[in-house]
Design a protein around this motif. Structure first.
Motif, PDB file in Angstrom:
ATOM      1  N   THR A  68      21.851  14.997 -61.838  1.00 28.78           N
ATOM      2  CA  THR A  68      20.565  14.399 -62.024  1.00 28.78           C
ATOM      3  C   THR A  68      19.661  15.233 -60.911  1.00 28.78           C
ATOM      4  O   THR A  68      20.151  15.247 -59.693  1.00 28.78           O
ATOM      5  N   ILE A  69      18.507  15.863 -61.226  1.00 28.89           N
ATOM      6  CA  ILE A  69      17.795  16.646 -60.613  1.00 28.89           C
ATOM      7  C   ILE A  69      16.585  15.594 -60.140  1.00 28.89           C
ATOM      8  O   ILE A  69      15.957  14.913 -60.882  1.00 28.89           O
ATOM      9  N   SER A  70      16.039  15.583 -58.747  1.00 32.01           N
ATOM     10  CA  SER A  70      14.945  14.913 -58.426  1.00 32.01           C
ATOM     11  C   SER A  70      14.428  15.721 -57.275  1.00 32.01           C
ATOM     12  O   SER A  70      14.676  16.752 -56.913  1.00 32.01           O
ATOM     13  N   ARG A  71      12.935  15.320 -57.024  1.00 32.04           N
ATOM     14  CA  ARG A  71      12.233  16.045 -55.737  1.00 32.04           C
ATOM     15  C   ARG A  71      11.379  14.949 -55.130  1.00 32.04           C
ATOM     16  O   ARG A  71      11.017  13.943 -55.635  1.00 32.04           O
ATOM     17  N   ASP A  72      11.094  15.407 -53.764  1.00 34.47           N
ATOM     18  CA  ASP A  72      10.217  14.750 -52.868  1.00 34.47           C
ATOM     19  C   ASP A  72       9.406  15.500 -52.406  1.00 34.47           C
ATOM     20  O   ASP A  72       9.168  16.735 -51.876  1.00 34.47           O
ATOM     21  N   ASN A  73       8.026  15.449 -53.278  1.00 39.16           N
ATOM     22  CA  ASN A  73       6.922  16.440 -53.154  1.00 39.16           C
ATOM     23  C   ASN A  73       6.277  16.474 -51.862  1.00 39.16           C
ATOM     24  O   ASN A  73       5.863  17.291 -51.335  1.00 39.16           O
ATOM     25  N   ALA A  74       6.387  15.127 -51.252  1.00 43.22           N
ATOM     26  CA  ALA A  74       5.690  15.286 -49.810  1.00 43.22           C
ATOM     27  C   ALA A  74       6.691  16.074 -48.949  1.00 43.22           C
ATOM     28  O   ALA A  74       5.964  16.474 -47.969  1.00 43.22           O
ATOM     29  N   LYS A  75       8.071  16.329 -49.011  1.00 45.98           N
ATOM     30  CA  LYS A  75       8.802  17.044 -48.122  1.00 45.98           C
ATOM     31  C   LYS A  75       9.042  18.475 -48.875  1.00 45.98           C
ATOM     32  O   LYS A  75       9.853  19.064 -48.159  1.00 45.98           O
ATOM     33  N   ASN A  76       8.486  18.620 -50.023  1.00 51.76           N
ATOM     34  CA  ASN A  76       9.026  20.016 -50.605  1.00 51.76           C
ATOM     35  C   ASN A  76      10.468  20.239 -50.889  1.00 51.76           C
ATOM     36  O   ASN A  76      10.707  21.338 -50.592  1.00 51.76           O
TER      37      ASN A  76
END
Length: 121
Positions: A68-76
């Motif tokens: 599962t891939i995910s991201r936190d845009n605020a932390k890049n």
């Protein structure tokens, strides 16, 4: 101007789990897609999974229902949760980011240095 630093690789038994992290830093205006690639000895580098800025994801067939891939845009930062690991998953895993550094919507690919994942009993 853009640096990608991966972490979280290591040795794990078949059936185990690992979580990879990749943090982007530098003078970045925006990041579009981020993804994970891997390269095993003697093989071509292949896409594992990617995620767009809006959260749309795609996995390679070989890791469907396991990664599962995910991201936190605020932390890049982009993550890869890897479950039910198999010996065939052994490879160097590379982080990729499509980044615009000037704000002109011209995107270039940037790569991390890679982190080793070894699945063995």
């Amino acid at each position: 101007q853009v640096q990608l630093v991966e972490s979280g690789g290591g040795l794990v038994q078949p059936g185990g789990s690992l979580r990879l992290s990749c943090a982007a830093s530098g003078s970045i205006f925006s990041i579009n897609a981020m993804g994970w690639y891997r390269q095993a000895p003697g093989k071509q580098r292949e896409l594992v999974a990617y995620i767009t800025s809006s959260g749309r994801t795609k996995n390679a067939d070989s890791v469907k229902d396991r990664f599962t891939i995910s991201r936190d845009n605020a932390k890049n930062t982009v993550y890869l949760q890897m479950n039910s690991l198999k010996p065939e998953d052994t490879a160097v895993y590379y982080c990729n980011a499509e980044a615009d550094v000037t704000g002109d919507r011209t995107y270039y690919d940037y790569w991390g240095q890679g982190t080793q994942v070894t699945v063995s009993s």
